[in-house]
Design an enzyme around this catalytic site. Sequence first.
Site, mmCIF file in Angstrom:
data_model
loop_
_atom_site.group_PDB
_atom_site.id
_atom_site.type_symbol
_atom_site.label_atom_id
_atom_site.label_comp_id
_atom_site.label_asym_id
_atom_site.label_seq_id
_atom_site.Cartn_x
_atom_site.Cartn_y
_atom_site.Cartn_z
ATOM 1 N N HIS A 41 0.830 -1.209 0.000
ATOM 2 C CA HIS A 41 0.000 0.000 0.000
ATOM 3 C C HIS A 41 0.866 1.261 0.000
ATOM 4 O O HIS A 41 0.518 2.271 0.619
ATOM 5 C CB HIS A 41 -0.953 0.022 1.198
ATOM 6 C CG HIS A 41 -1.936 -1.108 1.217
ATOM 7 N ND1 HIS A 41 -3.218 -1.011 0.758
ATOM 8 C CD2 HIS A 41 -1.809 -2.405 1.636
ATOM 9 C CE1 HIS A 41 -3.852 -2.164 0.902
ATOM 10 N NE2 HIS A 41 -3.014 -3.037 1.429
ATOM 11 N N ASN A 48 -10.189 -2.971 2.652
ATOM 12 C CA ASN A 48 -9.903 -2.979 1.223
ATOM 13 C C ASN A 48 -11.187 -2.743 0.437
ATOM 14 O O ASN A 48 -12.279 -2.735 1.014
ATOM 15 C CB ASN A 48 -9.320 -4.332 0.798
ATOM 16 C CG ASN A 48 -7.827 -4.447 1.094
ATOM 17 O OD1 ASN A 48 -7.150 -3.441 1.323
ATOM 18 N ND2 ASN A 48 -7.321 -5.664 1.070
ATOM 19 N N TYR A 95 0.859 -4.247 12.195
ATOM 20 C CA TYR A 95 0.732 -2.811 11.907
ATOM 21 C C TYR A 95 1.502 -1.960 12.896
ATOM 22 O O TYR A 95 2.156 -0.981 12.530
ATOM 23 C CB TYR A 95 -0.745 -2.395 11.834
ATOM 24 C CG TYR A 95 -1.414 -2.936 10.585
ATOM 25 C CD1 TYR A 95 -1.692 -4.290 10.460
ATOM 26 C CD2 TYR A 95 -1.724 -2.121 9.515
ATOM 27 C CE1 TYR A 95 -2.266 -4.802 9.310
ATOM 28 C CE2 TYR A 95 -2.299 -2.630 8.362
ATOM 29 C CZ TYR A 95 -2.576 -3.969 8.269
ATOM 30 O OH TYR A 95 -3.138 -4.479 7.129
HETATM 31 FE FE1 HDE Z 1 -2.340 -4.893 5.465
HETATM 32 N N1 HDE Z 1 -0.548 -4.073 5.937
HETATM 33 N N2 HDE Z 1 -1.656 -6.692 6.078
HETATM 34 N N3 HDE Z 1 -4.075 -5.793 4.873
HETATM 35 N N4 HDE Z 1 -3.039 -3.135 4.860
HETATM 36 C C1 HDE Z 1 -0.234 -2.774 5.761
HETATM 37 O O1 HDE Z 1 0.780 -1.449 7.397
HETATM 38 C C2 HDE Z 1 -0.539 -6.919 6.800
HETATM 39 C C3 HDE Z 1 -4.395 -7.109 4.984
HETATM 40 C C4 HDE Z 1 -4.301 -2.842 4.451
HETATM 41 O O2 HDE Z 1 -3.286 3.419 4.026
HETATM 42 C C5 HDE Z 1 1.084 -2.410 6.405
HETATM 43 O O3 HDE Z 1 0.951 0.778 7.752
HETATM 44 C C6 HDE Z 1 -0.433 -8.307 7.181
HETATM 45 C C7 HDE Z 1 -5.799 -7.312 4.769
HETATM 46 C C8 HDE Z 1 -4.406 -1.441 4.106
HETATM 47 O O4 HDE Z 1 -1.662 3.274 5.482
HETATM 48 C C9 HDE Z 1 1.540 -3.748 7.055
HETATM 49 C C10 HDE Z 1 -1.534 -8.915 6.617
HETATM 50 C C11 HDE Z 1 -6.304 -6.067 4.514
HETATM 51 C C12 HDE Z 1 -3.145 -0.908 4.328
HETATM 52 C C13 HDE Z 1 0.403 -4.678 6.678
HETATM 53 C C14 HDE Z 1 -2.293 -7.906 5.941
HETATM 54 C C15 HDE Z 1 -5.216 -5.131 4.571
HETATM 55 C C16 HDE Z 1 -2.326 -1.988 4.795
HETATM 56 C C17 HDE Z 1 2.057 -1.714 5.490
HETATM 57 C C18 HDE Z 1 -1.911 -10.395 6.668
HETATM 58 C C19 HDE Z 1 -7.758 -5.697 4.178
HETATM 59 C C20 HDE Z 1 -2.702 0.509 4.075
HETATM 60 C C21 HDE Z 1 2.053 -0.263 5.931
HETATM 61 C C22 HDE Z 1 -2.173 -10.857 7.981
HETATM 62 C C23 HDE Z 1 -8.683 -5.945 5.225
HETATM 63 C C24 HDE Z 1 -3.021 1.405 5.217
HETATM 64 C C25 HDE Z 1 1.216 -0.204 7.102
HETATM 65 C C26 HDE Z 1 -2.624 2.809 4.885
HETATM 66 C C27 HDE Z 1 -1.005 -1.836 5.165
HETATM 67 C C28 HDE Z 1 0.395 -5.949 7.101
HETATM 68 C C29 HDE Z 1 -3.481 -8.192 5.206
HETATM 69 C C30 HDE Z 1 -5.428 -3.727 4.333
HETATM 70 C C31 HDE Z 1 2.889 -4.260 6.634
HETATM 71 C C32 HDE Z 1 0.680 -8.935 7.988
HETATM 72 C C33 HDE Z 1 -6.559 -8.643 4.874
HETATM 73 C C34 HDE Z 1 -5.647 -0.707 3.614
HETATM 74 O O5 HDE Z 1 1.622 -3.619 8.437
#
Ligand code: HDE
Length: 726
Positions: free
Chosen positions: A102, A175, A389
């Site tokens: 993202h 999402n 996060y």
């Molecule tokens: Fe994320 N995800 N994610 N994700 N995600 C990040 O956090 C992660 C997942 C989502 O505009 C990171 O601040 C893991 C699902 C959004 O700043 C990180 C897993 C969904 C955003 C991270 C998932 C998301 C992130 C990278 C699997 C939808 C952007 C930067 C367990 C429900 C937020 C940050 C923004 C961002 C980890 C799966 C949505 C690396 C480990 C499922 C919208 O922490």
Amino acid sequence: MANKIKSRAGATKGETPDKAPALPAASDTPTHYAESRGHGGETHQSTDDTAQTLTTQQGVPVADNQNSLRVGERGPTLLEDFILREKIFHFDHERIPERVVHARGYGAHGVFELTDSLADYTQADVLSTVGQQTEVFVRFSTVAGNKGSMDLARDVRGFAVKFYTTQGNWDIVGNNIPVFFIQDAIKFPDLVHAVKQEPDRAFPQAQSAHDNYWDFASLSPEAWHMVMWQMSDRTIPRSFRTMEGFGVHSFRLVNAEGKSTFVKFHWKPRQGLQSVLWNEAVKINGADPDFHRRELWTAIEGGDFPQWDLGVQLFDQETADSLPFDHLDATKLIPEEQVPVRIVGTLTLNRNVDNFFANTEQVAFCTQNVVPGIDFSDDPLLHGRNFSYLDTQLKRLGGPNFTHIPVNAPRCPVMNFQQDGHMAMRNPKGRANYEPNSWGPDGGPRENPTIGYRSFPAEVQGIKQRIRAETFADHYSQARQFFISQQPIEQKHIGDALVFELSKVERVDIRARAVSHLRLIDEGLAATVADGLGLDLPEPAQAAKPTLDLPPSAKLSILSNGPKDFKGRKMGILLTDGSSADLFAALTKALEAEGALWEVVAPKIRGVTLDDGTQVAAKQKIDGGPSVLYDAVAVLPSETGVAMLTRDATAKDFVTDAFAHCKFIGHNDAANALFNAAGMMERDEGFVALAKAKDAKTFVSQCRALRIWSRELDVDLDAASLQTSQ
Ligand code: HDE
């Protein structure tokens, strides 16, 4: 000459695709792994070779790289899981300073107003007091591309909302798709590695159309529901404003009596759903890589504030138990026909950021940011996120005090004894920096059992094990349900997207393995895609559970949930010197009455002189304003002007693209010369003659339908082989 070019392009040094070493097929899964996961649908590779053994950073051999350690089959994940924690910890620290996923995003400030109280279900103030307004910050994003990548990548969009509530910050980090690729957080680093640029060559950028992604997806049966969404037009939205948002996981609402109700969060755009075509997306990326951020910025600056309704699906344990799948599995959704979405409030984005870095880059969303009355379910993906996060913010923002940055700071009082650290902005005064203390009123804040956060006392028990619950094993039923819920043209787009993506995959065995999953989803789709790839239909993949015939759900289609008007949409008006002033005035008046936007496109940016002598400035020189930037076009040249346009390649592209992308084309008589010069001899009902001023109004109301989809079947070779189950 043509042959020569073909043979050069086909031969890639040392890697003749047909001869690439085959990976084990889905059915080659080693049995001892298959047994340990509880169902046999999963596919991955293991080894008995010590030299090849996967280890942690400390050199400890890893026995299971697919499942995290949890209590019972479906219970919470354990902090003790050093393998999960190290893996995700390391992954989180891979990039600095851009987000590891993202990275490309765009944010805005706004307000949430509650319209229906959920006080019976939750103690959360933000969801209890009707009429209460809560400040919010929202960031939309793509997932795979780097920070500088283009907006119209085929990709999932992030939809993250931070509510600055009276009880602290609450984040829905969602999402634009209600399900996810994987069921267990331990697989996330692999998913992201596979989809991002390949590590040796650092391309392709912001695209899943490459071998590594499809290798991973075709070895991961659990991904295929999400793959269907990913291959649909959901991943090429027209605007951030025309996307839905989903919290994905089940959460809990907990009321004052301590009663828990499961909840799934939905954002429904008041603008209606709308996407673009893939060929259009490809061209928009060249013409305006900032298309989405520019569009959001412009709408907010112009006072056309985007709005979404917040919906909740509320259900109890009994309902959860009656579903033919597990609500803790993030690869499943709950159809709205089964649990209706109740609208409880409205989000309005009404203020652009005044500094992109301060707000959009520094905003730190965390799934663990919940307030009293909102709690987690035992979804294993959510548990992994709750760790990830916070950890990622530490790396990205450089220390534990990122909550002191204005965009992250709660709007309610913050009082505790946490102190110091990098860039501490909020430094407590006084002598007491510990608790309990006996300094009386000067002793600082105290815990408050009445209003303080209490976790829902869910009962859990079970043996500690790495296992995937048996209830997570059906990977294809909802994938099929999604496919049959689409209108035929949407089904065609899914087939086209699969053929496009898999045609970029070099290894034939990966292409075939991908199609083997489609056979469990829809035989017609599998046949279409195999035909599009020139591939013999492979054997179906091995499924852990038979595919169920679930009923279609109209809410899953974009076209069934489109806008009812042309409001907020944009028309490109192609003018030349001598164009009719009356027609131009009538058209712009009709567009403004509809709440639509328009731009003048002209041979020169200076603009044009209309037939009454009026000067009109152009927004775009024709070379910089291709029709892909607009939802509909009007072609209104003068007789002399059109003679010039017929010799101009970009003017011809303007109309042929508008035609190929199934757009409505309003035109005067003179425009016919341009259509003919561009080889557009046939006219369908999408061509609307604008002879008199009053025709403008009719044209604008016709544009509400957005596209003439029937045209696509005449202009696309792939349409000939369309075979769907409908
Ligand atoms: Fe994320 N995800 N994610 N994700 N995600 C990040 O956090 C992660 C997942 C989502 O505009 C990171 O601040 C893991 C699902 C959004 O700043 C990180 C897993 C969904 C955003 C991270 C998932 C998301 C992130 C990278 C699997 C939808 C952007 C930067 C367990 C429900 C937020 C940050 C923004 C961002 C980890 C799966 C949505 C690396 C480990 C499922 C919208 O922490």
